[in-house]
Structure formats: C-alpha cells, structure tokens
Design a protein around this motif. Structure first.
Motif, PDB file in Angstrom:
ATOM      1  N   LEU A 250       0.826  -1.209   0.000  1.00 33.89           N
ATOM      2  CA  LEU A 250       0.000   0.000   0.000  1.00 33.89           C
ATOM      3  C   LEU A 250       0.862   1.261   0.000  1.00 33.89           C
ATOM      4  N   ALA A 251       1.962   1.221   0.765  1.00 32.97           N
ATOM      5  CA  ALA A 251       2.868   2.373   0.797  1.00 32.97           C
ATOM      6  C   ALA A 251       3.451   2.630  -0.593  1.00 32.97           C
ATOM      7  N   GLY A 252       3.762   1.553  -1.305  1.00 30.98           N
ATOM      8  CA  GLY A 252       4.278   1.701  -2.656  1.00 30.98           C
ATOM      9  C   GLY A 252       3.258   2.306  -3.601  1.00 30.98           C
ATOM     10  N   VAL A 253       2.011   1.860  -3.494  1.00 31.74           N
ATOM     11  CA  VAL A 253       0.941   2.421  -4.327  1.00 31.74           C
ATOM     12  C   VAL A 253       0.741   3.899  -4.015  1.00 31.74           C
ATOM     13  N   ASN A 254       0.765   4.223  -2.724  1.00 38.74           N
ATOM     14  CA  ASN A 254       0.591   5.626  -2.323  1.00 38.74           C
ATOM     15  C   ASN A 254       1.693   6.502  -2.905  1.00 38.74           C
ATOM     16  N   ARG A 255       2.915   6.012  -2.813  1.00 36.18           N
ATOM     17  CA  ARG A 255       4.068   6.820  -3.233  1.00 36.18           C
ATOM     18  C   ARG A 255       4.164   6.945  -4.749  1.00 36.18           C
ATOM     19  N   LEU A 256       3.925   5.838  -5.469  1.00 33.89           N
ATOM     20  CA  LEU A 256       4.177   5.824  -6.907  1.00 33.89           C
ATOM     21  C   LEU A 256       2.964   6.196  -7.747  1.00 33.89           C
ATOM     22  N   ARG A 257       1.766   6.058  -7.165  1.00 33.71           N
ATOM     23  CA  ARG A 257       0.573   6.301  -7.975  1.00 33.71           C
ATOM     24  C   ARG A 257      -0.345   7.374  -7.390  1.00 33.71           C
TER      25      ARG A 257
END
Length: 311
Positions: A250-257
C-alpha cells in the motif's frame, strides 16, 4: 484477568506509546517547525491526552503483571509484593523510567498548550524512552550476555521505526480528513508532506526489515525454525509478516501512484477527486498497522516453543 484481557491491555499500551512517539517524530521530521501556532497547540493537547492515557495503562498493566506473578486475584495483591517488584525487578524499573518520561511529555505538552512553548526534539526523546521501556519485558530482555544487549537494541530500534510509521499514517489521516483538506492550498501542503516523508519511509522499511530479521534470528537460533512455524508463536509471526507486506504494498501504491495523482489534481484545481482513493488507502494501511500491533501484543505473551536441533 483472562489472557485476552492481558493482550488487550498490552495492545493499548503499544498503541498509546507508539502514537505518542510516532506523532512527535512525524511532526519533527515532516512538519518541522516549533514556532507558536494553533496546529502546535492542537498537537500538544493530543500528546497530553495520549501521554496521560499511557501512564494510566502502564500502572494498570504493572498491577496486572504483579497479580499474575504473585498468583493471586487482582484485588488481593498486597502492598509488600508491589513494593518488592517495583524496587527489585527490571519490570519495576521499566515502569518508573516510563512514568518519569511520560511526566516529562505531559509537562512539555502543558507548556506548549498554555504558553506555546514547544520542543519537538525533547518530546520525541522523552516519548521514545517511554516507548523503549516496553521491550524490557519482552523476548529481547530475556536473552543473556552481550548477545542479549544486541537483541534488546534491535527490539528497541524495531519498535521506534514501527511507531514512526504508524505515527506518520495517523498524521496523514489527520491531514487528509481535516476540514478544508480538499482545498487547493491544503491539498498542496499534504502533497509536500507526503513527498518529504517518502525518503524517511524508505529508511524505516530498511530498519524494520533488518531488525526484524535480527530479532527472528535471536529468538529462533537455538531451535528448529520448522518447529517454530508449527507453534502458535511462529504462525502469528508469519501472519505479522503478511500484514507487513500488505502495508509495504500500500505504501508503494501511495508513493508511486496516488500521491503523484493528487499532485496532478492540485495543479488542475480539483484535488478532491484524487483525495478519495488516497484516503481509502491510508485508512487501510493504518488498519493493517493496528492489526500488527495486536499481533505484537499477543506474541509477547507466548513462548517461541522451538524444538532444539539435534547435535
């Protein structure tokens, strides 16, 4: 008190002390300024409430542990037993250090709320000491010798990093759901804080991975890892890793998208449409973090139950 009551009490302590340190660290790392402001006053009031709650929970938790160690009902614990454990055990020392640290946080919070005097660095130090005392009654404190000190240090660092992440999520939730969060100016500030925290977040993930692996090694090094996985401790530890991977995704989705999408929406003058998915994602990530704290509280009541490896 039943086992579930003890687990719930431990969880409440982890949440209160974790948020106390995490919110202060988040303010220090992302918001920065200690200059007098209404936001700093609100932050001080929140810290005051959380610190007072943590102090009350700490005293209650100590009383419950004394009752369990003495083997008598909670209402029948005598004064002599309390004094003995308070003055002669690591558990008692941890409580005293924690209460002094929490008192320091409370005093600084009152000063900030009433006279707008604030020092987030000192608040972070005092709340970090209070949080670190939780590890003194965990598996790290039970390891002997020099290795024990390394294990304890890894436990403390792991807990500080996890609390910073949880505190940051709580801070983001406040920014995303506060009145006026959909306005261009407020949304632009949210984008800035999210972007600035990205590097810190990456560092937290590295620390959590390294200290998590170290803690697992220290706990399982003298036994059979497969036997540990067959026991409740190992199964809960595996579930904790699953939730952690979920938070990481989820952190990756928040940061990248989602954060870039919010930045684009701010520039187009319509941030509200990009805020909704980001809010949902942060709420879910925060929920997984709270779930991990439940597992941490539960794991602290269990033994690894590893079977020694045959020589």
């Amino acid at each position: 008190m039943e086992d579930w009551g003890i687990i719930a009490l431990r969880w409440a302590l982890f949440v209160s002390l974790g948020l106390l340190f995490g919110l202060t660290a988040f303010k220090r790392l992302s918001l920065g300024s200690d200059r007098p402001s209404d936001a700093n006053v609100r932050h001080a009031v929140a810290l005051l409430i959380v610190a007072a709650s943590a102090a009350a929970l700490s005293v209650l938790g100590f009383a419950v542990q004394v009752s369990s160690m003495a083997g008598v009902p909670f209402a029948e614990v005598d004064k002599a037993t309390v004094q003995s454990l308070l003055g002669e055990t690591a558990l008692g020392l941890a409580l005293k250090v924690r209460l002094v640290a929490l008192l320091a946080v409370i005093i600084m919070a009152v000063a900030s709320a009433l006279w707008r005097l604030s020092s987030s660095a000192v608040q972070a130090l005092a709340s970090g000491v209070a949080l670190a005392t939780l590890t003194w009654s965990g598996h790290g404190a039970a390891t002997d010798g020099t290795v024990g000190w390394v294990h304890l240090a890894a436990d403390i660092l792991h807990l500080l990093a996890a609390s910073t992440w949880i505190g940051a999520l709580a801070g983001f939730l406040w920014m995303l759901f506060r009145a006026g969060s959909g306005q261009v100016g407020e949304a632009r500030q949210t984008c800035r804080v999210l972007a600035e925290f990205a590097t810190v977040g990456s560092s937290l993930v590295v620390i959590l991975l390294l200290t998590g692996l170290a803690n697992a090694f220290f706990i399982l090094r003298d036994g059979d890892p497969w036997a540990a996985l067959a026991a409740p401790y190992g199964q809960l530890l595996a579930l904790k890793m699953v939730l952690f991977v979920g938070m990481l995704g989820l952190a990756g989705v928040n940061r990248l998208r989602l954060t870039p999408a919010l930045s684009a929406a701010v520039e187009s003058g319509d941030p509200e449409r990009a805020l909704k998915p980001l809010r949902r994602s942060i709420v879910l990530e925060f929920g997984l973090g709270i779930g991990i704290l439940v597992l941490v509280a539960w794991l602290g009541t269990l033994a690894p139950n590893t079977t020694p490896v045959a020589s």
